[in-house]
Motif scaffolding. Structure first.
Motif, PDB file in Angstrom:
ATOM      1  N   GLY A  80      29.316  18.507  35.472  1.00  0.00           N
ATOM      2  CA  GLY A  80      30.681  18.076  35.159  1.00  0.00           C
ATOM      3  C   GLY A  80      30.912  16.603  35.427  1.00  0.00           C
ATOM      4  N   LYS A  81      30.081  15.987  36.262  1.00  0.00           N
ATOM      5  CA  LYS A  81      30.190  14.537  36.514  1.00  0.00           C
ATOM      6  C   LYS A  81      29.794  13.722  35.280  1.00  0.00           C
ATOM      7  N   TYR A  82      28.987  14.347  34.404  1.00  0.00           N
ATOM      8  CA  TYR A  82      28.511  13.655  33.200  1.00  0.00           C
ATOM      9  C   TYR A  82      29.186  14.157  31.927  1.00  0.00           C
ATOM     10  N   ASN A  83      29.797  15.333  32.026  1.00  0.00           N
ATOM     11  CA  ASN A  83      30.413  15.949  30.845  1.00  0.00           C
ATOM     12  C   ASN A  83      31.793  16.458  31.254  1.00  0.00           C
ATOM     13  N   SER A  84      32.830  15.807  30.759  1.00  0.00           N
ATOM     14  CA  SER A  84      34.194  16.138  31.180  1.00  0.00           C
ATOM     15  C   SER A  84      34.590  17.563  30.782  1.00  0.00           C
ATOM     16  N   TYR A  85      34.019  18.069  29.687  1.00  0.00           N
ATOM     17  CA  TYR A  85      34.316  19.444  29.279  1.00  0.00           C
ATOM     18  C   TYR A  85      33.927  20.421  30.382  1.00  0.00           C
ATOM     19  N   PHE A  86      32.747  20.224  30.975  1.00  0.00           N
ATOM     20  CA  PHE A  86      32.282  21.099  32.049  1.00  0.00           C
ATOM     21  C   PHE A  86      33.144  20.923  33.298  1.00  0.00           C
ATOM     22  N   ALA A  87      33.588  19.712  33.544  1.00  0.00           N
ATOM     23  CA  ALA A  87      34.453  19.460  34.700  1.00  0.00           C
ATOM     24  C   ALA A  87      35.787  20.188  34.539  1.00  0.00           C
ATOM     25  N   ARG A  88      36.369  20.143  33.344  1.00  0.00           N
ATOM     26  CA  ARG A  88      37.667  20.784  33.099  1.00  0.00           C
ATOM     27  C   ARG A  88      37.572  22.314  33.116  1.00  0.00           C
ATOM     28  N   ASN A  89      36.440  22.861  32.707  1.00  0.00           N
ATOM     29  CA  ASN A  89      36.291  24.312  32.571  1.00  0.00           C
ATOM     30  C   ASN A  89      35.277  24.899  33.543  1.00  0.00           C
ATOM     31  N   ALA A  90      35.121  24.270  34.689  1.00  0.00           N
ATOM     32  CA  ALA A  90      34.070  24.663  35.631  1.00  0.00           C
ATOM     33  C   ALA A  90      34.195  26.123  36.073  1.00  0.00           C
ATOM     34  N   VAL A  91      35.394  26.579  36.350  1.00  0.00           N
ATOM     35  CA  VAL A  91      35.569  27.952  36.851  1.00  0.00           C
ATOM     36  C   VAL A  91      35.232  28.967  35.769  1.00  0.00           C
ATOM     37  N   SER A  92      35.821  28.800  34.586  1.00  0.00           N
ATOM     38  CA  SER A  92      35.566  29.784  33.525  1.00  0.00           C
ATOM     39  C   SER A  92      34.104  29.755  33.078  1.00  0.00           C
ATOM     40  N   LEU A  93      33.513  28.569  32.984  1.00  0.00           N
ATOM     41  CA  LEU A  93      32.101  28.488  32.610  1.00  0.00           C
ATOM     42  C   LEU A  93      31.211  29.104  33.687  1.00  0.00           C
ATOM     43  N   SER A  94      31.558  28.875  34.938  1.00  0.00           N
ATOM     44  CA  SER A  94      30.777  29.474  36.030  1.00  0.00           C
ATOM     45  C   SER A  94      30.806  30.999  35.953  1.00  0.00           C
ATOM     46  N   ILE A  95      31.969  31.555  35.710  1.00  0.00           N
ATOM     47  CA  ILE A  95      32.082  33.017  35.601  1.00  0.00           C
ATOM     48  C   ILE A  95      31.249  33.540  34.439  1.00  0.00           C
ATOM     49  N   ILE A  96      31.377  32.885  33.281  1.00  0.00           N
ATOM     50  CA  ILE A  96      30.630  33.313  32.098  1.00  0.00           C
ATOM     51  C   ILE A  96      29.126  33.227  32.347  1.00  0.00           C
ATOM     52  N   PHE A  97      28.673  32.096  32.893  1.00  0.00           N
ATOM     53  CA  PHE A  97      27.237  31.915  33.105  1.00  0.00           C
ATOM     54  C   PHE A  97      26.696  32.787  34.227  1.00  0.00           C
ATOM     55  N   ILE A  98      27.480  33.034  35.261  1.00  0.00           N
ATOM     56  CA  ILE A  98      27.031  33.930  36.340  1.00  0.00           C
ATOM     57  C   ILE A  98      26.877  35.348  35.810  1.00  0.00           C
TER      58      ILE A  98
END
Length: 148
Positions: free
Chosen positions: A35-53
């Motif tokens: 997320g430090k390099y990609n703002s999309y990942f920074a903004r959606n860190a929680v939802s992406l983490s849940i999906i990827f986990i």
């Protein structure tokens, strides 16, 4: 040659299993770091983490079932009820990964996401059909064993 390939594949599956567990555990840190390099990942860190986990858990479960199947291959005893069950579970896990990945479509649509969904739907169908084929093979094997 086939034996070496089988042993190599078993080793690769073992590596993937344990690496998959480690990566799945660290998904939130990986997403946050990226997320430090990609703002999309920074903004959606929680939802992406849940999906990827969740996807990671089911992927590890698929690999676990493959490891069970390869143990039976190495033992020269492929046509057993446990492999039928493993293939059926792998199909279910594949469909669940496809479903979870569909949730990513809410966040963003890319060709890669659509391809992942398609691949896991096909893998799920393949595993379910193969489980039915193995079920018939196990039934024939047991029938022949009783005949002898």
């Amino acid at each position: 040659m086939a034996d070496k390939l089988t042993v190599f594949t078993k080793g690769l599956l073992d590596f993937m299993y344990f690496a998959g567990i480690i990566v799945t555990v660290f998904v939130p840190l990986i997403i946050t770091g990226y997320g430090k390099y990609n703002s999309y990942f920074a903004r959606n860190a929680v939802s992406l983490s849940i999906i990827f986990i969740l996807s990671g858990i089911f992927a590890v479960l698929i690999i676990r079932e493959l490891r069970k199947i390869f143990k039976s291959v190495l033992a020269n005893d492929c046509f057993i009820r446990q492999n039928v069950t493993s293939l059926d579970k792998m199909g279910t896990y594949s469909f669940l990964i496809a479903l979870i990945t569909c949730c990513r479509l809410i966040l963003y649509v890319t060709p890669a996401v659509l391809i992942v969904i398609l691949v896991f739907v096909i893998a799920g169908l393949f595993s379910k059909v193969l489980s039915q084929v193995f079920d018939k093979a196990v039934a024939y094997k047991l029938e022949n064993d009783l005949t002898i």
